[in-house]
Design an enzyme around this catalytic site. Structure first.
Site, PDB file in Angstrom:
ATOM      1  N   LYS A 148     -22.247 -31.332  32.788  1.00 37.28           N
ATOM      2  CA  LYS A 148     -22.414 -28.878  32.785  1.00 37.28           C
ATOM      3  C   LYS A 148     -21.138 -28.449  33.130  1.00 37.28           C
ATOM      4  CE  LYS A 148     -22.320 -30.331  38.167  1.00 37.28           C
ATOM      5  NZ  LYS A 148     -23.460 -30.748  39.392  1.00 37.28           N
ATOM      6  N   ARG A 158     -30.019 -26.544  49.102  1.00 35.99           N
ATOM      7  CA  ARG A 158     -29.616 -25.728  47.733  1.00 35.99           C
ATOM      8  C   ARG A 158     -30.961 -26.119  47.336  1.00 35.99           C
ATOM      9  NH1 ARG A 158     -24.690 -27.722  44.402  1.00 35.99           N
ATOM     10  NH2 ARG A 158     -26.175 -30.002  43.750  1.00 35.99           N
ATOM     11  N   TYR A 213       5.915  -9.472  39.585  1.00 38.60           N
ATOM     12  CA  TYR A 213       4.346  -8.611  39.850  1.00 38.60           C
ATOM     13  C   TYR A 213       4.753  -8.233  41.549  1.00 38.60           C
ATOM     14  CZ  TYR A 213       1.898  -7.186  35.490  1.00 38.60           C
ATOM     15  OH  TYR A 213       1.723  -7.291  34.589  1.00 38.60           O
ATOM     16  N   MET A 228      -1.573 -12.510  34.890  1.00 41.68           N
ATOM     17  CA  MET A 228      -3.006 -12.714  34.154  1.00 41.68           C
ATOM     18  C   MET A 228      -2.961 -13.775  32.845  1.00 41.68           C
ATOM     19  SD  MET A 228      -5.448 -10.481  31.340  1.00 41.68           S
ATOM     20  CE  MET A 228      -6.413  -8.872  33.082  1.00 41.68           C
TER      21      MET A 228
HETATM   22  C1  LIG Z   1     -23.030 -31.748  39.590  1.00 47.74           C
HETATM   23  C2  LIG Z   1     -23.869 -32.474  39.652  1.00 47.74           C
HETATM   24  C3  LIG Z   1     -23.894 -34.272  39.848  1.00 47.74           C
HETATM   25  C4  LIG Z   1     -22.125 -34.685  39.755  1.00 47.74           C
HETATM   26  O1  LIG Z   1     -21.679 -34.833  40.810  1.00 47.74           O
HETATM   27  P1  LIG Z   1     -20.080 -35.402  40.979  1.00 47.74           P
HETATM   28  O2  LIG Z   1     -19.577 -35.446  42.012  1.00 47.74           O
HETATM   29  O3  LIG Z   1     -19.205 -34.823  40.074  1.00 47.74           O
HETATM   30  O4  LIG Z   1     -20.206 -37.014  40.876  1.00 47.74           O
HETATM   31  C5  LIG Z   1     -24.948 -35.125  40.283  1.00 47.74           C
HETATM   32  N1  LIG Z   1     -25.843 -34.138  40.894  1.00 47.74           N
HETATM   33  C6  LIG Z   1     -25.797 -32.639  41.339  1.00 47.74           C
HETATM   34  C7  LIG Z   1     -27.467 -32.686  41.743  1.00 47.74           C
HETATM   35  C8  LIG Z   1     -25.076 -32.215  41.016  1.00 47.74           C
HETATM   36  O5  LIG Z   1     -24.716 -31.164  40.637  1.00 47.74           O
END
Ligand SMILES: *Cc1c(COP(=O)(O)O)cnc(C)c1O
Length: 367
Positions: A38, A136, A264, A313
């Site tokens: 991801k 979550r 800045y 930036m």
């Molecule tokens: C992002 C994620 C992972 C990966 O976790 P890492 O700590 O990067 O290995 C695994 N399971 C879920 C549900 C995630 O959102």
């Protein structure tokens, strides 16, 4: 040495292979491996990483959103892809690209069943996510009856797997909590198996889970950060190699006289004669303002050059006083000799955040 000439993010595929083999060495041979790609493969290059992982033999991919899975399919990835956080507006697209949804609430289940029916799906693979303490996403333990009732006498979808996610797998002080999450998951799994009359496979562990809870690997694990070279602890980091290395160059050097200021709001003020170097990356590239005021540093010729004044930036200024360097020379923001974890700590954050923050305008170089 090749001159990079601009800010680049180097992606080291040999490091990826090394990390994968290291993580695999922690698992039973039959445990499946889901590579989490991801957020552009944690800020690196999602398609390149996925192709390499497919070659290395990853069993599954995980992305957060449907759009990410679509990009993988369009690039020719054929391995199963789990979408961790699908939204109903994208269900048609998900189905069109053979992506597997994580269904996490009664509402999402109802909506997916509706779309599945409209598309005349049969045994479409889905993963059911249970909340065991992270609070979550996920069904609750007492939703098992509801889920099985919803699925009774219908064949549009098939529960391929069930999953949960640990809240603090990296924290030894939370071992009791993690153990309880794992126990709850086992109970849910047994109850659901019985109601469904078949056994979906199970996955719970992320990278730190693989390290700290090897008994809970079930049939598959999900790893992201470990693949990219970070293990959430110094003990693990020594076994892993950073995949992404952020390098830049010195655009210009300035002699700063005592009493003069840099940047800045005149936030850096020289007490003694200093040399500053201006580097072509800034907060728009992911180097947040929290790294300014001397908090973060880069390496120039292997030596620490603190980020002085305010992060702009598109630029940062670093103090290179006493370092023998010239305009055009390289600076390492993070990488093998200066880990993203160390850099992130200097800005009060974690490797995950700095890695995924690196802007898409920075050129990726595949090594
Ligand atoms: C992002 C994620 C992972 C990966 O976790 P890492 O700590 O990067 O290995 C695994 N399971 C879920 C549900 C995630 O959102």
């Amino acid at each position: 040495m090749d001159r990079i000439g601009e800010t680049v993010l180097e992606i080291h595929l040999d490091a990826l292979a090394h990390n994968y083999n290291y993580l695999k060495s922690k698992l039973l041979p039959e445990t499946k491996f889901m590579a989490v790609v991801k957020a552009f493969a944690y800020g690196s290059d999602m398609v390149t990483i996925a192709k390499k992982m497919e070659n290395l033999g990853a069993d599954y991919f995980a992305v957060a959103y449907v759009k990410e899975g679509v990009l993988l399919r369009e690039a020719g990835i054929t391995t199963p892809i789990l979408v961790l956080h699908p939204l109903p507006v994208n269900f048609e697209q998900l189905i069109a690209h053979q992506l597997e949804p994580s269904l996490y609430s009664p509402k999402i289940l109802t909506e997916f069943l509706k779309t599945a029916q409209e598309n005349n799906l049969e045994d479409y693979p889905v993963h059911i996510k249970f909340n065991t303490g992270l609070n979550r996403l996920g069904f609750w333990e007492n939703d098992v009856d509801h889920i099985s009732k919803q699925l009774q006498n219908r064949n549009e979808i098939k529960v391929t797997a069930i999953l949960s996610h640990l809240a603090a797998s990296e924290d030894p002080n939370e071992k009791k909590f993690s153990d309880t999450q794992i126990e709850t998951f086992k109970k849910i799994s047994a109850a659901l198996d019985e109601k469904l009359g078949y056994r979906p496979f199970r996955h719970v562990l992320n990278t730190s889970g693989i390290i700290n809870y090897p008994d809970a690997q079930f049939e598959m694990v999900r790893s992201g950060i470990g693949l990219y070279g970070y293990g959430n602890s110094a003990d693990e980091d020594v076994h892993l190699r950073p995949v992404a290395q952020l390098k830049t160059i010195i655009s210009q050097l300035h002699k700063i006289e005592p009493g003069e200021t840099v940047g800045y709001n005149r936030a850096f003020s020289a007490n003694t004669p200093r040399i500053s170097a201006t580097l072509p990356l800034g907060h728009a590239d992911g180097i947040g303002r929290q790294y300014g005021h001397g908090k973060g540093h880069v390496l120039v010729k292997g030596q620490k050059a603190p980020i002085i004044g305010n992060v702009c930036m598109d630029m940062i200024m670093v103090d290179v006083t006493g370092i023998d360097c010239a305009e055009g020379d390289e600076a390492l923001v993070f990488g093998a000799e200066h880990s993203a974890d160390t850099f992130a700590s200097s800005g009060q954050t974690i490797s995950y955040e700095i890695l995924t923050a690196i802007s898409q305008r920075i050129r990726r170089i595949i090594k």
